[in-house]
Write a protein that holds these residues in place. Sequence first.
Motif, PDB file in Angstrom:
ATOM      1  N   VAL A   1       0.860  -1.183   0.000  1.00  0.00           N
ATOM      2  CA  VAL A   1       0.000   0.000   0.000  1.00  0.00           C
ATOM      3  C   VAL A   1       0.897   1.233   0.000  1.00  0.00           C
ATOM      4  CG1 VAL A   1      -1.947  -1.125   1.159  1.00  0.00           C
ATOM      5  CG2 VAL A   1      -0.200   0.027   2.513  1.00  0.00           C
ATOM      6  N   VAL A   2       0.299   2.388  -0.310  1.00  0.00           N
ATOM      7  CA  VAL A   2       1.052   3.641  -0.290  1.00  0.00           C
ATOM      8  C   VAL A   2       0.643   4.443   0.934  1.00  0.00           C
ATOM      9  CG1 VAL A   2       1.401   5.848  -1.448  1.00  0.00           C
ATOM     10  CG2 VAL A   2       1.397   3.755  -2.764  1.00  0.00           C
ATOM     11  N   ILE A   3       1.644   4.881   1.685  1.00  0.00           N
ATOM     12  CA  ILE A   3       1.430   5.782   2.807  1.00  0.00           C
ATOM     13  C   ILE A   3       2.395   6.949   2.624  1.00  0.00           C
ATOM     14  CG2 ILE A   3       1.553   6.080   5.310  1.00  0.00           C
ATOM     15  CD1 ILE A   3       0.885   3.099   5.584  1.00  0.00           C
ATOM     16  N   GLU A   4       1.835   8.124   2.392  1.00  0.00           N
ATOM     17  CA  GLU A   4       2.633   9.345   2.212  1.00  0.00           C
ATOM     18  C   GLU A   4       3.748   9.175   1.191  1.00  0.00           C
ATOM     19  OE1 GLU A   4       3.950  10.776   5.979  1.00  0.00           O
ATOM     20  OE2 GLU A   4       1.939  10.823   6.822  1.00  0.00           O
ATOM     21  N   ASP A   5       3.430   8.809  -0.012  1.00  0.00           N
ATOM     22  CA  ASP A   5       4.382   8.675  -1.125  1.00  0.00           C
ATOM     23  C   ASP A   5       5.442   7.596  -0.919  1.00  0.00           C
ATOM     24  OD1 ASP A   5       3.069  10.638  -2.556  1.00  0.00           O
ATOM     25  OD2 ASP A   5       4.353  12.248  -1.809  1.00  0.00           O
ATOM     26  N   ALA A   6       5.171   6.638  -0.044  1.00  0.00           N
ATOM     27  CA  ALA A   6       6.105   5.530   0.151  1.00  0.00           C
ATOM     28  C   ALA A   6       5.348   4.211   0.035  1.00  0.00           C
ATOM     29  CB  ALA A   6       6.787   5.625   1.511  1.00  0.00           C
ATOM     30  N   CYS A   7       5.932   3.264  -0.654  1.00  0.00           N
ATOM     31  CA  CYS A   7       5.356   1.920  -0.745  1.00  0.00           C
ATOM     32  C   CYS A   7       5.684   1.186   0.552  1.00  0.00           C
ATOM     33  CB  CYS A   7       5.934   1.164  -1.934  1.00  0.00           C
ATOM     34  SG  CYS A   7       5.414   1.817  -3.517  1.00  0.00           S
ATOM     35  N   VAL A   8       4.658   0.639   1.187  1.00  0.00           N
ATOM     36  CA  VAL A   8       4.806  -0.005   2.485  1.00  0.00           C
ATOM     37  C   VAL A   8       4.258  -1.424   2.399  1.00  0.00           C
ATOM     38  CG1 VAL A   8       4.090   0.122   4.906  1.00  0.00           C
ATOM     39  CG2 VAL A   8       4.535   2.221   3.632  1.00  0.00           C
ATOM     40  N   PRO A   9       4.993  -2.411   2.925  1.00  0.00           N
ATOM     41  CA  PRO A   9       4.464  -3.779   2.919  1.00  0.00           C
ATOM     42  C   PRO A   9       3.286  -3.907   3.873  1.00  0.00           C
ATOM     43  CG  PRO A   9       6.546  -3.698   4.104  1.00  0.00           C
ATOM     44  CD  PRO A   9       6.321  -2.332   3.530  1.00  0.00           C
TER      45      PRO A   9
ATOM     46  N   THR B   1      -4.303  -5.755   6.060  1.00  0.00           N
ATOM     47  CA  THR B   1      -5.329  -5.030   6.801  1.00  0.00           C
ATOM     48  C   THR B   1      -5.255  -3.515   6.654  1.00  0.00           C
ATOM     49  OG1 THR B   1      -3.918  -5.057   8.763  1.00  0.00           O
ATOM     50  CG2 THR B   1      -5.535  -6.840   8.548  1.00  0.00           C
ATOM     51  N   LEU B   2      -4.200  -2.997   6.039  1.00  0.00           N
ATOM     52  CA  LEU B   2      -4.095  -1.549   5.895  1.00  0.00           C
ATOM     53  C   LEU B   2      -5.115  -1.045   4.882  1.00  0.00           C
ATOM     54  CD1 LEU B   2      -0.208  -1.078   5.878  1.00  0.00           C
ATOM     55  CD2 LEU B   2      -1.810  -0.586   7.733  1.00  0.00           C
ATOM     56  N   PRO B   3      -5.643   0.153   5.117  1.00  0.00           N
ATOM     57  CA  PRO B   3      -6.660   0.682   4.204  1.00  0.00           C
ATOM     58  C   PRO B   3      -6.061   1.153   2.890  1.00  0.00           C
ATOM     59  CG  PRO B   3      -6.138   2.300   5.879  1.00  0.00           C
ATOM     60  CD  PRO B   3      -5.385   1.040   6.238  1.00  0.00           C
ATOM     61  N   GLY B   4      -6.892   1.249   1.882  1.00  0.00           N
ATOM     62  CA  GLY B   4      -6.480   1.802   0.598  1.00  0.00           C
ATOM     63  C   GLY B   4      -6.239   0.744  -0.455  1.00  0.00           C
ATOM     64  N   ARG B   5      -5.924   1.247  -1.619  1.00  0.00           N
ATOM     65  CA  ARG B   5      -5.646   0.396  -2.774  1.00  0.00           C
ATOM     66  C   ARG B   5      -4.400  -0.430  -2.510  1.00  0.00           C
ATOM     67  NH1 ARG B   5      -6.447   0.189  -8.277  1.00  0.00           N
ATOM     68  NH2 ARG B   5      -8.087   1.737  -8.135  1.00  0.00           N
ATOM     69  N   GLY B   6      -4.418  -1.666  -2.934  1.00  0.00           N
ATOM     70  CA  GLY B   6      -3.268  -2.536  -2.754  1.00  0.00           C
ATOM     71  C   GLY B   6      -2.734  -3.030  -4.084  1.00  0.00           C
ATOM     72  N   ALA B   7      -1.448  -3.279  -4.124  1.00  0.00           N
ATOM     73  CA  ALA B   7      -0.799  -3.929  -5.261  1.00  0.00           C
ATOM     74  C   ALA B   7      -0.059  -5.130  -4.689  1.00  0.00           C
ATOM     75  CB  ALA B   7       0.170  -2.972  -5.951  1.00  0.00           C
ATOM     76  N   TYR B   8       0.142  -6.128  -5.497  1.00  0.00           N
ATOM     77  CA  TYR B   8       0.745  -7.369  -5.018  1.00  0.00           C
ATOM     78  C   TYR B   8       2.026  -7.667  -5.776  1.00  0.00           C
ATOM     79  CZ  TYR B   8      -3.599  -8.112  -2.545  1.00  0.00           C
ATOM     80  OH  TYR B   8      -4.647  -7.959  -1.682  1.00  0.00           O
TER      81      TYR B   8
ATOM     82  N   PHE C   1      -0.963   2.425  -8.301  1.00  0.00           N
ATOM     83  CA  PHE C   1      -1.518   3.325  -7.296  1.00  0.00           C
ATOM     84  C   PHE C   1      -1.980   4.649  -7.889  1.00  0.00           C
ATOM     85  CE2 PHE C   1       1.396   0.683  -4.624  1.00  0.00           C
ATOM     86  CZ  PHE C   1       0.391   0.050  -3.920  1.00  0.00           C
ATOM     87  N   ARG C   2      -1.847   4.781  -9.206  1.00  0.00           N
ATOM     88  CA  ARG C   2      -2.252   6.002  -9.896  1.00  0.00           C
ATOM     89  C   ARG C   2      -1.606   7.222  -9.255  1.00  0.00           C
ATOM     90  NH1 ARG C   2      -8.386   3.851  -9.668  1.00  0.00           N
ATOM     91  NH2 ARG C   2      -8.135   2.181 -11.160  1.00  0.00           N
TER      92      ARG C   2
ATOM     93  N   THR D   1      10.560   3.378  -2.526  1.00  0.00           N
ATOM     94  CA  THR D   1      10.481   1.929  -2.336  1.00  0.00           C
ATOM     95  C   THR D   1      11.625   1.391  -1.481  1.00  0.00           C
ATOM     96  OG1 THR D   1      11.648   1.563  -4.427  1.00  0.00           O
ATOM     97  CG2 THR D   1       9.240   1.545  -4.514  1.00  0.00           C
ATOM     98  N   ALA D   2      12.414   2.278  -0.871  1.00  0.00           N
ATOM     99  CA  ALA D   2      13.576   1.842  -0.084  1.00  0.00           C
ATOM    100  C   ALA D   2      13.158   0.974   1.105  1.00  0.00           C
ATOM    101  CB  ALA D   2      14.377   3.047   0.391  1.00  0.00           C
ATOM    102  N   GLY D   3      12.137   1.396   1.841  1.00  0.00           N
ATOM    103  CA  GLY D   3      11.671   0.619   2.988  1.00  0.00           C
ATOM    104  C   GLY D   3      11.099  -0.720   2.569  1.00  0.00           C
TER     105      GLY D   3
END
Length: 91
Positions: free
Chosen positions: A31-39, A44-51, A72-73, A80-82
């Motif tokens: 998912v994206v949180i504040e312009d960062a891709c997060v695993p 369970t995290l809200p929002g659009r997901g990519a796999y 994520f449009r 993507t570092a994290g």
Amino acid sequence: MSGRTHARARPERTCVGCRERAAKSDLLRIVVIEDACVPDPRGTLPGRGAYVHPALVCLDLAVRRRAFVRAFRARGPLDTAGLRQAVEDSC
């Protein structure tokens, strides 16, 4: 209805890196949180997901193809570092 028992359908998703379909449970949700891709390993995290497969080769393909930006449009580049560190730690 026939007497056959039906196995439960396993949801499938497409890896944004290699573009192969796989069982949702075999992929890592991002998912994206504040312009960062997060695993999101628990999904369970809200929002659009990519796999993506939890492998560096698929992650690198996704980054090179700008697949996360498209999925994520997003308007600009995503950090993507994290995510890379999390995938490296899981290998």
